[in-house]
Design a protein around this motif. Structure first.
Motif, PDB file in Angstrom:
ATOM      1  N   THR A 132       1.869   5.240   5.102  1.00 52.75           N
ATOM      2  CA  THR A 132       0.352   6.358   5.797  1.00 52.75           C
ATOM      3  C   THR A 132      -0.455   5.629   5.239  1.00 52.75           C
ATOM      4  OG1 THR A 132       0.189   5.764   2.531  1.00 52.75           O
ATOM      5  CG2 THR A 132       1.413   7.381   2.673  1.00 52.75           C
ATOM      6  N   ASP A 133      -1.946   6.157   5.896  1.00 54.23           N
ATOM      7  CA  ASP A 133      -3.117   5.619   6.246  1.00 54.23           C
ATOM      8  C   ASP A 133      -3.971   5.139   5.159  1.00 54.23           C
ATOM      9  OD1 ASP A 133      -3.971   7.910   5.340  1.00 54.23           O
ATOM     10  OD2 ASP A 133      -5.010   8.694   6.914  1.00 54.23           O
ATOM     11  N   ASP A 134      -3.445   5.348   3.674  1.00 55.13           N
ATOM     12  CA  ASP A 134      -3.556   4.301   2.761  1.00 55.13           C
ATOM     13  C   ASP A 134      -3.068   3.415   2.543  1.00 55.13           C
ATOM     14  OD1 ASP A 134      -2.022   6.222   1.214  1.00 55.13           O
ATOM     15  OD2 ASP A 134      -3.492   6.482  -0.517  1.00 55.13           O
ATOM     16  N   SER A 135      -2.556   2.888   3.000  1.00 57.81           N
ATOM     17  CA  SER A 135      -1.079   1.686   2.052  1.00 57.81           C
ATOM     18  C   SER A 135      -2.077   0.806   2.019  1.00 57.81           C
ATOM     19  CB  SER A 135       0.230   1.309   2.849  1.00 57.81           C
ATOM     20  OG  SER A 135       0.603   3.047   3.100  1.00 57.81           O
ATOM     21  N   ILE A 136      -1.486  -0.188   1.381  1.00 58.78           N
ATOM     22  CA  ILE A 136      -1.824  -1.385   0.799  1.00 58.78           C
ATOM     23  C   ILE A 136      -0.801  -2.538   0.099  1.00 58.78           C
ATOM     24  CG2 ILE A 136      -4.827  -1.064   0.818  1.00 58.78           C
ATOM     25  CD1 ILE A 136      -4.028  -1.303  -2.564  1.00 58.78           C
ATOM     26  N   SER A 137      -1.325  -3.467   0.557  1.00 62.81           N
ATOM     27  CA  SER A 137       0.318  -4.274  -0.347  1.00 62.81           C
ATOM     28  C   SER A 137      -1.475  -5.282  -0.795  1.00 62.81           C
ATOM     29  CB  SER A 137       0.633  -5.488   1.362  1.00 62.81           C
ATOM     30  OG  SER A 137       1.349  -4.992   1.954  1.00 62.81           O
ATOM     31  N   LEU A 138      -0.343  -6.534  -1.948  1.00 65.81           N
ATOM     32  CA  LEU A 138      -1.068  -7.248  -2.191  1.00 65.81           C
ATOM     33  C   LEU A 138      -0.509  -8.422  -2.978  1.00 65.81           C
ATOM     34  CD1 LEU A 138      -1.320  -4.370  -5.489  1.00 65.81           C
ATOM     35  CD2 LEU A 138      -3.399  -4.907  -4.000  1.00 65.81           C
ATOM     36  N   ILE A 139      -1.485  -9.563  -2.579  1.00 62.22           N
ATOM     37  CA  ILE A 139      -0.691 -11.098  -2.415  1.00 62.22           C
ATOM     38  C   ILE A 139      -0.996 -11.366  -4.069  1.00 62.22           C
ATOM     39  CG2 ILE A 139      -1.279 -13.521  -1.916  1.00 62.22           C
ATOM     40  CD1 ILE A 139      -1.225 -11.511   1.179  1.00 62.22           C
ATOM     41  N   HIS A 140      -0.536 -12.103  -4.857  1.00 59.81           N
ATOM     42  CA  HIS A 140      -0.643 -12.903  -6.028  1.00 59.81           C
ATOM     43  C   HIS A 140       0.060 -14.091  -6.025  1.00 59.81           C
ATOM     44  CE1 HIS A 140      -1.077 -13.488 -10.420  1.00 59.81           C
ATOM     45  NE2 HIS A 140      -0.240 -13.471 -10.932  1.00 59.81           N
ATOM     46  N   GLY A 141      -0.658 -15.276  -5.743  1.00 62.83           N
ATOM     47  CA  GLY A 141       0.210 -16.526  -5.696  1.00 62.83           C
ATOM     48  C   GLY A 141       0.753 -16.700  -4.158  1.00 62.83           C
ATOM     49  N   ALA A 142       1.663 -16.776  -3.881  1.00 59.52           N
ATOM     50  CA  ALA A 142       2.896 -16.639  -2.567  1.00 59.52           C
ATOM     51  C   ALA A 142       3.378 -15.707  -2.553  1.00 59.52           C
ATOM     52  CB  ALA A 142       3.595 -17.920  -2.283  1.00 59.52           C
ATOM     53  N   ARG A 143       3.612 -14.691  -3.502  1.00 58.16           N
ATOM     54  CA  ARG A 143       4.320 -13.130  -4.046  1.00 58.16           C
ATOM     55  C   ARG A 143       3.415 -12.033  -3.162  1.00 58.16           C
ATOM     56  NH1 ARG A 143       5.591 -13.142  -9.031  1.00 58.16           N
ATOM     57  NH2 ARG A 143       8.096 -13.477  -8.386  1.00 58.16           N
ATOM     58  N   LEU A 144       4.670 -10.887  -2.660  1.00 56.41           N
ATOM     59  CA  LEU A 144       4.225 -10.234  -1.709  1.00 56.41           C
ATOM     60  C   LEU A 144       4.502  -8.620  -2.135  1.00 56.41           C
ATOM     61  CD1 LEU A 144       2.492  -8.895   1.321  1.00 56.41           C
ATOM     62  CD2 LEU A 144       4.472  -8.683   1.776  1.00 56.41           C
ATOM     63  N   PHE A 145       3.141  -8.087  -3.338  1.00 52.85           N
ATOM     64  CA  PHE A 145       3.178  -6.625  -3.388  1.00 52.85           C
ATOM     65  C   PHE A 145       3.609  -5.712  -2.147  1.00 52.85           C
ATOM     66  CE2 PHE A 145       2.616  -9.289  -7.369  1.00 52.85           C
ATOM     67  CZ  PHE A 145       3.804  -9.300  -7.850  1.00 52.85           C
ATOM     68  N   SER A 146       4.849  -5.584  -1.583  1.00 53.30           N
ATOM     69  CA  SER A 146       4.732  -4.879  -0.503  1.00 53.30           C
ATOM     70  C   SER A 146       4.516  -3.154  -0.186  1.00 53.30           C
ATOM     71  CB  SER A 146       5.595  -5.592   0.660  1.00 53.30           C
ATOM     72  OG  SER A 146       6.661  -4.587  -0.112  1.00 53.30           O
ATOM     73  N   GLY A 147       4.309  -2.761  -1.518  1.00 51.54           N
ATOM     74  CA  GLY A 147       4.854  -0.919  -1.968  1.00 51.54           C
ATOM     75  C   GLY A 147       5.892  -0.492  -0.954  1.00 51.54           C
ATOM     76  N   ASP A 148       4.931   0.247  -0.516  1.00 53.40           N
ATOM     77  CA  ASP A 148       6.522   0.854   0.750  1.00 53.40           C
ATOM     78  C   ASP A 148       6.542   0.200   1.972  1.00 53.40           C
ATOM     79  OD1 ASP A 148       6.772   2.043  -1.585  1.00 53.40           O
ATOM     80  OD2 ASP A 148       7.262   4.186  -0.293  1.00 53.40           O
ATOM     81  N   THR A 149       5.603  -0.896   2.201  1.00 52.64           N
ATOM     82  CA  THR A 149       5.620  -0.835   3.786  1.00 52.64           C
ATOM     83  C   THR A 149       6.685  -1.858   4.347  1.00 52.64           C
ATOM     84  OG1 THR A 149       3.415  -1.404   3.756  1.00 52.64           O
ATOM     85  CG2 THR A 149       3.704  -3.162   4.947  1.00 52.64           C
ATOM     86  N   ILE A 150       6.969  -2.831   3.178  1.00 48.74           N
ATOM     87  CA  ILE A 150       8.579  -2.922   3.606  1.00 48.74           C
ATOM     88  C   ILE A 150       9.236  -3.267   1.833  1.00 48.74           C
ATOM     89  CG2 ILE A 150       9.605  -5.914   3.551  1.00 48.74           C
ATOM     90  CD1 ILE A 150       6.992  -6.805   4.848  1.00 48.74           C
ATOM     91  N   LEU A 151      10.525  -2.925   2.065  1.00 51.35           N
ATOM     92  CA  LEU A 151      11.548  -2.541   0.699  1.00 51.35           C
ATOM     93  C   LEU A 151      12.300  -3.979   0.477  1.00 51.35           C
ATOM     94  CD1 LEU A 151      12.427   1.052   2.159  1.00 51.35           C
ATOM     95  CD2 LEU A 151      10.504   0.307   0.774  1.00 51.35           C
ATOM     96  N   GLY A 152      13.175  -3.371  -0.606  1.00 52.99           N
ATOM     97  CA  GLY A 152      13.925  -4.644  -1.510  1.00 52.99           C
ATOM     98  C   GLY A 152      15.544  -4.704   0.284  1.00 52.99           C
ATOM     99  N   ARG A 153      15.420  -3.009   0.662  1.00 53.99           N
ATOM    100  CA  ARG A 153      16.330  -2.627   1.375  1.00 53.99           C
ATOM    101  C   ARG A 153      16.019  -1.821   2.387  1.00 53.99           C
ATOM    102  NH1 ARG A 153      19.426  -1.326  -3.008  1.00 53.99           N
ATOM    103  NH2 ARG A 153      19.380   0.979  -2.449  1.00 53.99           N
ATOM    104  N   GLY A 154      16.634  -1.497   3.470  1.00 56.69           N
ATOM    105  CA  GLY A 154      16.914  -0.836   4.356  1.00 56.69           C
ATOM    106  C   GLY A 154      15.549  -0.910   5.128  1.00 56.69           C
ATOM    107  N   THR A 155      14.436   0.451   5.559  1.00 54.43           N
ATOM    108  CA  THR A 155      13.816   0.533   6.167  1.00 54.43           C
ATOM    109  C   THR A 155      12.669   1.462   5.672  1.00 54.43           C
ATOM    110  OG1 THR A 155      14.541   1.725   8.093  1.00 54.43           O
ATOM    111  CG2 THR A 155      14.546  -0.650   8.442  1.00 54.43           C
TER     112      THR A 155
END
Length: 262
Positions: A132-155
């Motif tokens: 979406t045009d408002d999508s963000i990700s968040l970095i905490h230490g070396a961990r990326l909280f990717s929202g729906d930008t990258i999923l744990g499975r599939g695309t």
């Protein structure tokens, strides 16, 4: 980090019971607890489900909730904000979209959101538009909280017209650069399982997108004229329930290909 229980690193995953072909097992909300345990940050409150709300409040416990961060506007992430005045009164909501930001200005790229007093009690906002045009990700230490930008499975789906394939590819390239050299060591997505193969996964996402673009070009060259025709050829094997999402993706692909001609 598991679906239940506080992890040793102070991050708890609370998964909503809203499984579907688009949400996989459900939407992942995350509670990040400060190192002293006195405060916390909530990432993606999720859908308005009583059991999920109870689980989030249990995960926060007696800690002071310092903020709620929304990775993007879709209802499976944001719906529970509608009742936040009841269960999180006065707690600021951090989001790109001004319609969802509350008690804080809309977030910007590189912004740091603190939720405790220790040096590590902070997340960095990385704007990653595309899904979406408002999508963000968040970095905490070396961990990326990717929202729906990258999923744990599939695309993930590139929503159309509020998403952009060009933006999405740029966002993936940017995350790849952040991951290079071990800058990111794990991905905690909003759907699916946590991943440790960060660089390989992002590379696979990029490769897959470029392969799909090449397929669409071939189908167009063979005479397909509409988005529906392209979808029915390129995404012939997707389940019926995913066909509408596939059509959105095709429309985003066609818009991207057209943009390259300009």
């Amino acid at each position: 980090m598991s679906p239940a229980g506080l992890a040793e690193d102070g991050i708890e995953l609370v998964r909503a019971d809203n499984p579907s072909p688009m949400t996989l097992e459900g939407t992942n909300s995350y509670v990040l607890r400060a190192q002293d345990g006195d405060s916390a940050l909530l990432l993606d409150p999720g859908p308005e489900l009583a059991a999920h709300k109870d689980a989030l409040l249990h995960a926060v416990g007696r800690a002071e909730l310092r903020g709620i961060v929304l990775t993007h506007r879709h209802a499976d992430h944001s719906e529970m904000l509608g009742s936040a005045g009841e269960w999180a009164p006065g707690v600021p909501v951090y989001a790109v979209d001004p319609a969802f930001a509350s008690g804080a200005s809309p977030v910007a790229d590189g912004q740091l959101i603190e939720f405790g007093t220790a040096a590590g009690d902070v997340v960095e906002v990385v704007t990653t538009p595309g899904h979406t045009d408002d999508s963000i990700s968040l970095i905490h230490g070396a961990r990326l909280f990717s929202g729906d930008t990258i999923l744990g499975r599939g695309t993930t789906m590139v929503s159309f017209p509020d998403g952009s394939l060009g933006d999405y590819l740029a966002s993936l390239e940017r995350l790849a650069a952040r991951a290079d050299g071990g800058g990111l060591t794990s991905i905690a997505p909003a759907h699916g399982e946590q991943r440790a193969d960060v660089t390989e996964l992002i590379e696979e996402y990029l490769r897959h997108r470029h392969e799909r673009i090449a397929q669409v070009r071939e189908v167009l060259a063979s005479g397909a004229a509409s988005a529906e025709e392209v979808r029915d050829i390129v995404y012939a094997d997707v389940p019926a329930g995913v066909k509408p999402a596939a059509l959105q993706i095709v429309r985003a692909q066609l818009a991207y290909i057209d943009s390259l001609k300009a």
